[in-house]
Scaffold this active site. Structure first.
Site, PDB file in Angstrom:
ATOM      1  N   CYS A 124      -9.638  -6.073  -9.702  1.00 40.76           N
ATOM      2  CA  CYS A 124     -10.467  -7.729 -10.984  1.00 40.76           C
ATOM      3  C   CYS A 124     -11.478  -8.143  -9.813  1.00 40.76           C
ATOM      4  CB  CYS A 124      -9.719  -8.075 -11.342  1.00 40.76           C
ATOM      5  SG  CYS A 124      -8.938  -8.173 -12.600  1.00 40.76           S
ATOM      6  N   ARG A 181     -12.394  13.255   9.502  1.00 35.68           N
ATOM      7  CA  ARG A 181     -12.892  13.759   7.912  1.00 35.68           C
ATOM      8  C   ARG A 181     -13.812  14.814   8.725  1.00 35.68           C
ATOM      9  NH1 ARG A 181     -16.214   9.510   6.789  1.00 35.68           N
ATOM     10  NH2 ARG A 181     -15.720   7.842   8.933  1.00 35.68           N
TER      11      ARG A 181
END
Ligand code: LLP
Length: 442
Positions: free
Chosen positions: A365, A299
């Site tokens: 969804c 990171r």
């Protein structure tokens, strides 16, 4: 919890946003947002959205800073490929002189394809299959970090069959807790990572007895997005004690002290862990061991350098809430819904229309499909573009095809130019390898 890690809600201080822009190499020229000198609208128009965009110079800057911070110690930087494994990004890091930290056969193939020297690759990974171990031994991977006695047996079989002698390390679980999200904290007892502290000497002796395994590294990785050097110092204190014990037990082949990755960056209002502070915190103990320090950041090197471009599809007002539906969803960037992570979101073209607090949600969804909640945002309209910041690490690599959505395009910006380094997936190619009419067996 690490500051700012656990909520996707709320605003960001203007000075934090300025710092985020600086971390990424972002700049507003007039109304238009530029990354590494390139107007992001050109990229969004050129490749469509969602698209990940990475700034090579921002990666280089982080690498240089880390390298300088550790210059007082013999050290090696092995980039954690899992954070962003795009070949072009890997190539930037390889060209800087990084080694690679990998966790799977797939990452091994990528690291080799990007030109990393096998001898500079560290194979961490909590569960390595016999086939992956064999591939790593075949390729001549520099270090394989053992996670258990079972893995040692599997590796012993592989090296005997290949008749090769190799260097191994032991990933120790130092049993320290880091102040970060529980899903990305990896250094306490009772979780799956590392060899429990009190089993390390026996495992090292068993490895040595095997004859073809040289125990060269002692490693830890205590977690991710860590903002405080304290758990590193604590963990290293434990490792230093172990190293002394191992030496007393006759293990005289140690060369590397791998302190893992985990350096936290700024997503919102955090104070990132400055590599200088980390180096300072570990230097006395590291020096005493006489070993080369290996750092495995993911990171820290790529996180701030990347962003995700998305387009507003529609606006809704429902249950007293303003919702902005965008074309990037949790399948593209899962960090907000999975970790409740905060990613700043800004307009690509600043229109300065009055806005308000909004939820920025994706097309998948699932009610949990959001990129941001309760965020102050200008009045954006359908068709306008947004950039999600801090998406260079654990963004694309964690994306999926859920809802049969093709994974996003990836773009690299470098030296005032840009290139598509992974085209958007093709929806037809996604199902082409499936068989609608099964060829039954038996
Ligand atoms: N070394 C080992 C052995 C690791 O397991 C990891 C990350 C690293 C190095 C690099 O850690 P970093 O410097 O990037 O913190 N998906 C999560 C992060 C998972 C990290 C897993 N291990 C996220 O999105 O925050």
């Amino acid at each position: 919890m690490g500051q700012g890690v656990l909520t996707p809600h709320g605003e960001i201080a203007p000075e934090s946003r300025r710092a985020l822009f600086e971390d990424a190499g972002l700049e507003r020229r007039g109304a238009s947002l530029h990354l590494g000198g390139i107007p992001l609208l050109d990229i969004a128009d050129g490749v469509g959205t969602p698209a990940y965009v990475y700034n090579a110079d921002a990666v280089r800057r982080q690498y240089a800073r880390l390298d300088a911070a550790f210059s007082g110690l013999p050290h090696e930087i092995c980039y954690a490929v899992k954070a962003n494994s795009n070949l072009a990004v890997l190539r930037v890091l390889r060209d800087l002189g990084a080694g690679a930290d990998i966790v799977s056969g797939g990452e091994l193939q990528r690291a080799l394809a990007a030109g990393f020297d096998a001898s500079r690759i560290v194979f961490s990974g909590v569960g390595k299959s016999p086939a992956e171990l064999a591939e790593a031994v075949d390729a001549g991977v520099g270090h394989i970090h053992l996670e258990s006695a079972d893995e040692l047996s599997a590796l012993a079989e592989v090296v005997d069959r290949a008749q090769k002698t190799i260097a191994v390390g032991i990933r120790v679980n130092p049993d320290v807790s880091a102040d970060t999200h529980p899903f990305i904290s990896t250094g306490q007892g009772g979780i799956k990572f590392g060899v429990p502290f009190d089993q390390v000497v026996d495992l090292a002796l068993a490895a040595r007895r095997q004859g073809r395994l040289r125990v060269e590294s002692i490693a830890m990785h205590i977690g991710s997005q860590i903002l405080d050097p304290r758990p590193y110092r604590e963990g290293l204190g434990r490792l230093a004690g172990l190293i002394a014990e191992l030496r007393r037990a006759g293990i005289d082949t140690l060369r590397n002290l791998d302190i893992g990755g985990g350096l936290g960056i700024r997503y919102r209002d955090e104070t990132p862990l400055a590599p200088e502070r980390l180096a300072e915190a570990i230097t006395p103990l590291a020096r005493e061991t006489g070993l080369t320090v290996v750092v495995e950041p993911g990171r820290f090197l790529v996180g701030s350098a990347g962003l995700l471009l998305t387009t507003v599809l529609s606006r809704k007002h429902s249950g007293g809430k303003d919702l902005v539906l965008v074309d990037a969803g949790m399948n593209d960037l899962v960090r907000p819904s999975h970790y409740m992570a905060y990613h700043d979101i800004v307009e690509i073209e600043a229109n300065e229309r009055p806005g308000g607090r909004m939820d920025i949600v994706g097309p998948v969804c699932e009610t949990g499909d959001f990129l941001a909640l309760d965020r102050p945002l200008p009045g954006v309209l359908a068709g306008e573009r947004l950039a999600v910041l801090g998406a260079g690490a654990y963004g694309f690599v964690m994306s999926s095809n859920y809802n049969s959505r093709p994974r996003a395009a990836e773009v690299l910006v470098d030296g005032g130019r840009w290139a598509v380094v992974r085209p958007r997936e093709n929806v037809v190619a996604l199902h082409e390898s499936e068989t609608a009419v099964p060829q039954w067996i038996g």
